[in-house]
Structures are given as structure tokens and as C-alpha cells.
Design a protein around this motif. Structure first.
Motif, PDB file in Angstrom:
ATOM      1  N   LEU A  44       0.103 -99.636  27.905  1.00  0.00           N
ATOM      2  CA  LEU A  44       1.028 -98.728  28.585  1.00  0.00           C
ATOM      3  C   LEU A  44       0.538 -98.556  30.011  1.00  0.00           C
ATOM      4  N   ASP A  45       1.432 -98.693  30.963  1.00  0.00           N
ATOM      5  CA  ASP A  45       1.073 -98.548  32.379  1.00  0.00           C
ATOM      6  C   ASP A  45      -0.068 -99.481  32.773  1.00  0.00           C
ATOM      7  N   GLY A  46      -0.107-100.672  32.198  1.00  0.00           N
ATOM      8  CA  GLY A  46      -1.138-101.640  32.565  1.00  0.00           C
ATOM      9  C   GLY A  46      -2.492-101.371  31.950  1.00  0.00           C
ATOM     10  N   LYS A  47      -2.585-100.367  31.091  1.00  0.00           N
ATOM     11  CA  LYS A  47      -3.860-100.065  30.435  1.00  0.00           C
ATOM     12  C   LYS A  47      -3.685-100.238  28.923  1.00  0.00           C
ATOM     13  N   PRO A  48      -4.787-100.439  28.213  1.00  0.00           N
ATOM     14  CA  PRO A  48      -4.663-100.496  26.753  1.00  0.00           C
ATOM     15  C   PRO A  48      -4.065 -99.182  26.238  1.00  0.00           C
ATOM     16  N   PRO A  70      -4.003 -98.681  17.883  1.00  0.00           N
ATOM     17  CA  PRO A  70      -4.067 -99.853  18.772  1.00  0.00           C
ATOM     18  C   PRO A  70      -2.692-100.452  19.104  1.00  0.00           C
ATOM     19  N   ALA A  71      -1.705-100.339  18.221  1.00  0.00           N
ATOM     20  CA  ALA A  71      -0.404-100.920  18.534  1.00  0.00           C
ATOM     21  C   ALA A  71       0.687-100.082  17.897  1.00  0.00           C
ATOM     22  N   ARG A  72       1.852-100.083  18.527  1.00  0.00           N
ATOM     23  CA  ARG A  72       2.981 -99.313  18.012  1.00  0.00           C
ATOM     24  C   ARG A  72       4.246-100.080  18.340  1.00  0.00           C
ATOM     25  N   VAL A  73       5.345 -99.695  17.662  1.00  0.00           N
ATOM     26  CA  VAL A  73       6.609-100.322  18.004  1.00  0.00           C
ATOM     27  C   VAL A  73       7.291 -99.431  19.044  1.00  0.00           C
ATOM     28  N   TYR A  74       7.908-100.091  20.021  1.00  0.00           N
ATOM     29  CA  TYR A  74       8.659 -99.345  21.018  1.00  0.00           C
ATOM     30  C   TYR A  74       9.971-100.067  21.298  1.00  0.00           C
ATOM     31  N   SER A  75      11.059 -99.312  21.330  1.00  0.00           N
ATOM     32  CA  SER A  75      12.347 -99.896  21.701  1.00  0.00           C
ATOM     33  C   SER A  75      13.236 -98.836  22.306  1.00  0.00           C
ATOM     34  N   PRO A  76      13.923 -99.159  23.402  1.00  0.00           N
ATOM     35  CA  PRO A  76      14.841 -98.175  23.988  1.00  0.00           C
ATOM     36  C   PRO A  76      16.131 -98.009  23.187  1.00  0.00           C
ATOM     37  N   TRP A 128       5.792-100.402  28.842  1.00  0.00           N
ATOM     38  CA  TRP A 128       5.071-100.824  27.639  1.00  0.00           C
ATOM     39  C   TRP A 128       4.822-102.332  27.663  1.00  0.00           C
ATOM     40  N   THR A 129       3.597-102.736  27.352  1.00  0.00           N
ATOM     41  CA  THR A 129       3.272-104.153  27.291  1.00  0.00           C
ATOM     42  C   THR A 129       3.027-104.516  25.832  1.00  0.00           C
ATOM     43  N   GLY A 130       3.536-105.679  25.423  1.00  0.00           N
ATOM     44  CA  GLY A 130       3.313-106.082  24.044  1.00  0.00           C
ATOM     45  C   GLY A 130       4.031-107.365  23.698  1.00  0.00           C
ATOM     46  N   VAL A 131       4.099-107.644  22.396  1.00  0.00           N
ATOM     47  CA  VAL A 131       4.766-108.837  21.897  1.00  0.00           C
ATOM     48  C   VAL A 131       6.214-108.482  21.592  1.00  0.00           C
ATOM     49  N   PRO A 132       7.174-109.257  22.121  1.00  0.00           N
ATOM     50  CA  PRO A 132       8.544-108.993  21.688  1.00  0.00           C
ATOM     51  C   PRO A 132       8.629-109.178  20.177  1.00  0.00           C
ATOM     52  N   PHE A 133       9.307-108.269  19.508  1.00  0.00           N
ATOM     53  CA  PHE A 133       9.380-108.358  18.055  1.00  0.00           C
ATOM     54  C   PHE A 133       9.985-109.686  17.626  1.00  0.00           C
ATOM     55  N   SER A 134      10.953-110.187  18.397  1.00  0.00           N
ATOM     56  CA  SER A 134      11.621-111.443  18.022  1.00  0.00           C
ATOM     57  C   SER A 134      10.630-112.610  18.030  1.00  0.00           C
ATOM     58  N   GLU A 135       9.640-112.574  18.940  1.00  0.00           N
ATOM     59  CA  GLU A 135       8.607-113.617  18.973  1.00  0.00           C
ATOM     60  C   GLU A 135       7.742-113.545  17.716  1.00  0.00           C
ATOM     61  N   LEU A 136       7.437-112.304  17.328  1.00  0.00           N
ATOM     62  CA  LEU A 136       6.631-112.103  16.130  1.00  0.00           C
ATOM     63  C   LEU A 136       7.372-112.637  14.907  1.00  0.00           C
TER      64      LEU A 136
END
Lengths: 235, 258
Positions: free
Chosen positions: A181-185, A193-199, A131-139
Motif C-alpha cells: 500500500l502506498d509503495g510500502k509493504p 501479509p496479503a488481502r483482497v482489494y477491489s473497488p 494497492w499493489t498486488g497480483v491481479p486476481f485474474s492472473e492468480l
């Protein structure tokens, strides 16, 4: 005292065989009644109590450093990642009807913002698993989140779907507001367009189709949490 | 049914301490609920292989466990029961183990030299290849094995359970069991061992030593009614009576008796 018990049984005309037959009958009846049931109604309060206590334990067990290094022998799943059924229809943001998509970040913050996808992509980027995105902590840093905000609500345009989190899990290094996801939008099936993801959270806590992130002093339940699944949902 | 012995003469020696009796029945309830709710959780994905993959060793892949074997009603409910009852199981187990350690009861359960031989003698007795009940202490050798194995299977169930409950936070524990998938297998293996031993236990209680039920409730047990004293095989009371009750004749009769 077995003597008292024996006396009691004799007085009531119950001999040993009777006792065994009736006893096992009663036990089987109770077990059968318990089968496939939700358990006694009176236990609900006890279960709620256990859930609250479990949450305390789970938050104590929570570590920001858990699984933050790639273990030796880890490999890229690539195409081996199983594809799984998601839903017959998935919600899609309709630009013609609703205008350009944006993500509102508000609540107990010094700098409430409304971010377009481009704004989001300009913020520091990371990748967690694929998953590619903004770390929540940065936000959180970007909007200057108030230390009073102990909870975060992730809201979506998928009807009234939302799930609120404890702030520690949201601030975990690997919690991302993902747009790729996987290098694609991100595709609609995965929450475009965006979702939260965390393991660190179970699937239902990872809200897809984000529209709003609210920093809050109190927890705010969630779509599944309100239906009886545990609120914490951590792994 | 009349007891030929007046209870007043029975020396009051409790067979099971009250702590053992209480933890036994708490354990019974906890195990029933843990297994039932666990099977209901399993029904959320009643298979061992990933979707589209085959699994060697389970014939019912993707077939849910029948509802009557499950507890909790639905996935969320079963999870609540499972994660609440796990504390009862763990605390109760720790009380029991601490007690038998301090009180010395562990000596009746710990394996000793000769237990395998004695177990074999029990098997021979139950299969009519040995006439008299082997001499035993508090438990026969087979029982001892079962009661010793149960806490071990219980500990395995608890540890593997924690490993699949917190695979991220306690990833070291999950790794110890060979990763999430294997930790889940071990969790099921531990459950199966517990269920199989418990079913045999309950069967043997009713079939061989029903008097032990009283002993697990009141603590009292009449040694004259022990399976050894009664020479009891499973369902001994339903079996045809033993050969002519000739109590060891002084001179063996010439006729063949088998």
C-alpha cells in the motif's frame, strides 16, 4: 362505495368525527409500533426474495469496463487520504507460532498451490488505486481455475472471517490480492501479509489477512453475509 | 353529525380513479419506509463531511437520528428494507405517472400561466388578507404546485439513490450529479423536499379538507363540502365564527364593519 361505508359506520355508531379520530389513532399506533423496529417478521421472506432479485439486477449491471480509465481531473490523493480508525487491536501473523505465512489457492483448480509472499510477489504485478498486488485474474490463470467455479471464497486468519464472491467480480481487472500500500509493504492494520482489494465491492467483502482462496461451484456466505448483510455487496 | 343532503342525490362522479387511490396509499407506505430505513442507513455515518472536516450546513453532524424516526432496526435490516421498497416506490410511481398521462389527470396538476398569482391569492386567503377562497379547479394553486413538485422530487430521489447505490457500475450517473458526495447531498435534498411537502400535505388535509380523506379511500367527494365551498382556512372549524352572518345587505348599513 361510500354509501356502504357510511351505512357501516352509522350501524356501528361511528360518526365522521369518530371515524377521523379513531382512524388517525389507529394509523399513529401502527406507525409508532413500526418505529425503530425491524419490521414485521413475516416480511423477512419477502426481503430475502428482494435480495435475491436485486442480486440478479446487480450482476446484470456489473461491467468489467466500469471505471477502468482514469478520468480527466483525477488527482493523486497522496497524504490527503483520510486516516481512519480501524480497530483497537489488529491480528498479526505470528511466525514463531505458526511458521512462515503462505496463501493456499485451491478448490476447483487444475493446479492447487501454496504461495509464500515471495512467490506472490513474483507473479505479474499491478497497482489499483494505491494497492499493489497480483491481479486476481492472473492468480486464477496461474492455478488453472475450472470454468465450473462460479464463486470464490476469501478466507483469513482473523478468526473465522471470510467472504465469498461471485466469480465475475473476482475476475474484474481491478480486483487484486494486495501485499503493498502506498509503495510500502502492507501493514497489519490494512491486512498484512496479503488481502483482497477491489473497488467493485463494499469493504466487508474485501477480506484482510488472507490465508486461503477457494474456487467453488456454490456460494459460501461470509462473516457479515451470514449475519444478515447482503451477500453481493457490490457498488 | 348529520349530512343535510341525501347521498342518493349526489351525482356519482369519482374524484379519484381507483388507480390513483391505490397508488396514493402504496406510495404513503413506501415513502414512510424509505425515509425511515434511509435515516437508519444514514446513522451508520450520520455526517456529511469526512472525518475531521467541517460541514457548513448541517447542525447535527455525527449525532445519530433518533431511533424512533428510523426503520429497519439495524444497518443490515434497513438496507434490506431500503433496497426492497425502492422497487415498490419506483413501480408504483411509474404506474401513477403512466395512468395520469393516459387518463388526462395530469391536466389538473401541470403548471399554467397564472398559477403563481393564484398561489399568492391562496397565501393571502390563508393569512386573512383576503376574505373569500380563491376560485379553483380540482386543486388550489398551492396544492397543484406541491403535487407537481412531488413526482419530480421523487424522480430525483430515485436517480440519486441509484447513483450512490452503484457509483462504480453507473459512474456516469454519479458523475452527472457531481460525483458521489454531491449525489448523496442531492439524495438528502430530494428526501427533505418529499418529507416537507408530505408533512404540509397531511397537515392541510386534516386542517382544511378532512373530507378529502374519504375521497382518497372511496373516491367520492361532495363538492358542496370542498374548502372553496366552505371558505375553509386551516382549522376553520376552531376559528371564531365569521362576522355577523349578514348575507350581503341590499343597502350597506352606515356603520363601519371590519
Amino acid at each position: 362505495m361510500s354509501r356502504d361505508l357510511r351505512k357501516f359506520l352509522i350501524i356501528n355508531g361511528i360518526d365522521r368525527r369518530d371515524f377521523l379520530i379513531r382512524g388517525s389513532g389507529i394509523i399513529s399506533a401502527v406507525l409508532l409500533a413500526a418505529c425503530d423496529s425491524r419490521g414485521p417478521k413475516a416480511a423477512d421472506k419477502l426481503l430475502k426474495y428482494a435480495e435475491r432479485k436485486n442480486r440478479v439486477v446487480e450482476r446484470k449491471l456489473f461491467r468489467h469496463t466500469s471505471m477502468d480509465v482514469v478520468r480527466a481531473g483525477a488527482y493523486d490523493a497522496g497524504n490527503k487520504l483520510p486516516s481512519y480508525f480501524i480497530a483497537p487491536t489488529v491480528p498479526v501473523w505470528d511466525e514463531t507460532a505458526r511458521g512462515k505465512w503462505s496463501l493456499e489457492v485451491s478448490g476447483l483448480v487444475g493446479n492447487p498451490v501454496r504461495l509464500t509472499l515471495e512467490d506472490l510477489q513474483r507473479l505479474p504485478q499491478t497497482a489499483v488505486e494505491t494497492w499493489t498486488g497480483v491481479p486476481f485474474s492472473e492468480l486464477a490463470k496461474f492455478v488453472r481455475a475450472d470454468p465450473q467455479a462460479r464463486f470464490v471464497d476469501f478466507q483469513s486468519f482473523d478468526d473465522d472471517y471470510h467472504e465469498s464472491w461471485d466469480i465475475e467480480s473476482a475476475m474484474h481487472k481491478q480486483t487484486v490480492v494486495a501485499y503493498g500500500l502506498d509503495g510500502k509493504p502492507l501493514q497489519p492494520a490494512h491486512g498484512a501479509p496479503a488481502r483482497v482489494y477491489s473497488p467493485v465491492k463494499l469493504g466487508y467483502k474485501n477480506t484482510k489477512y488472507l490465508t486461503k482462496i477457494v474456487f467453488m461451484p456454490h456460494m459460501n456466505g461470509g462473516y457479515w453475509s451470514d449475519q444478515g448483510y447482503e451477500w453481493y455487496g457490490g457498488v | 353529525m348529520t349530512s343535510p343532503h341525501p347521498p342518493a342525490k349526489v351525482k356519482s362522479r369519482k374524484r379519484h380513479h381507483w388507480i390513483v387511490r391505490v397508488t396514493h396509499w402504496v406510495n404513503f407506505v413506501a415513502i414512510v419506509i424509505m425515509v425511515g430505513s434511509g435515516l437508519r442507513i444514514f446513522n451508520a455515518y450520520p455526517a456529511f463531511a469526512r472525518k475531521g472536516e467541517m460541514f457548513c450546513c448541517y447542525p447535527f453532524e455525527h449525532k445519530p437520528i433518533p431511533a424512533w424516526l428510523t426503520f429497519g432496526g439495524w444497518l443490515g435490516g434497513a438496507r434490506h428494507w431500503h433496497f426492497a421498497m425502492m422497487w415498490v416506490l419506483v413501480v408504483n410511481g411509474l404506474i401513477y405517472l403512466t395512468f395520469i398521462y393516459l387518463h388526462g389527470d395530469w391536466r389538473d396538476l401541470v403548471p399554467r400561466k397564472g398559477d403563481i398569482r393564484d398561489s399568492w391569492q391562496m397565501v393571502k386567503f390563508y393569512t386573512f388578507r383576503r376574505k373569500d377562497h380563491p376560485h379553483q379547479g380540482k386543486h388550489n394553486a398551492l396544492q397543484k404546485g406541491a403535487y407537481f413538485a412531488l413526482p419530480i422530487a421523487g424522480a430525483l430521489a430515485v436517480l440519486t439513490g441509484i447513483a450512490i447505490w452503484k457509483p462504480v457500475q453507473l459512474s456516469w450517473l454519479t458523475a452527472l450529479f457531481g460525483g458521489y458526495v454531491w449525489a448523496r447531498y442531492w439524495h438528502f435534498i430530494a428526501m427533505l423536499v418529499i418529507v416537507i411537502l408530505s408533512v404540509i400535505h397531511v397537515f392541510m388535509v386534516f386542517a382544511v379538507d378532512p373530507y378529502s380523506i374519504t375521497s382518497m379511500i372511496t373516491g367520492n367527494y361532495d363538492p358542496a363540502l370542498s374548502p372553496e365551498a366552505r371558505n375553509a382556512r386551516p382549522f376553520y372549524h376552531l376559528l371564531p365564527p365569521r362576522r355577523p352572518a349578514a348575507p350581503v345587505p341590499v343597502a350597506p348599513p352606515p356603520t363601519e364593519s371590519t
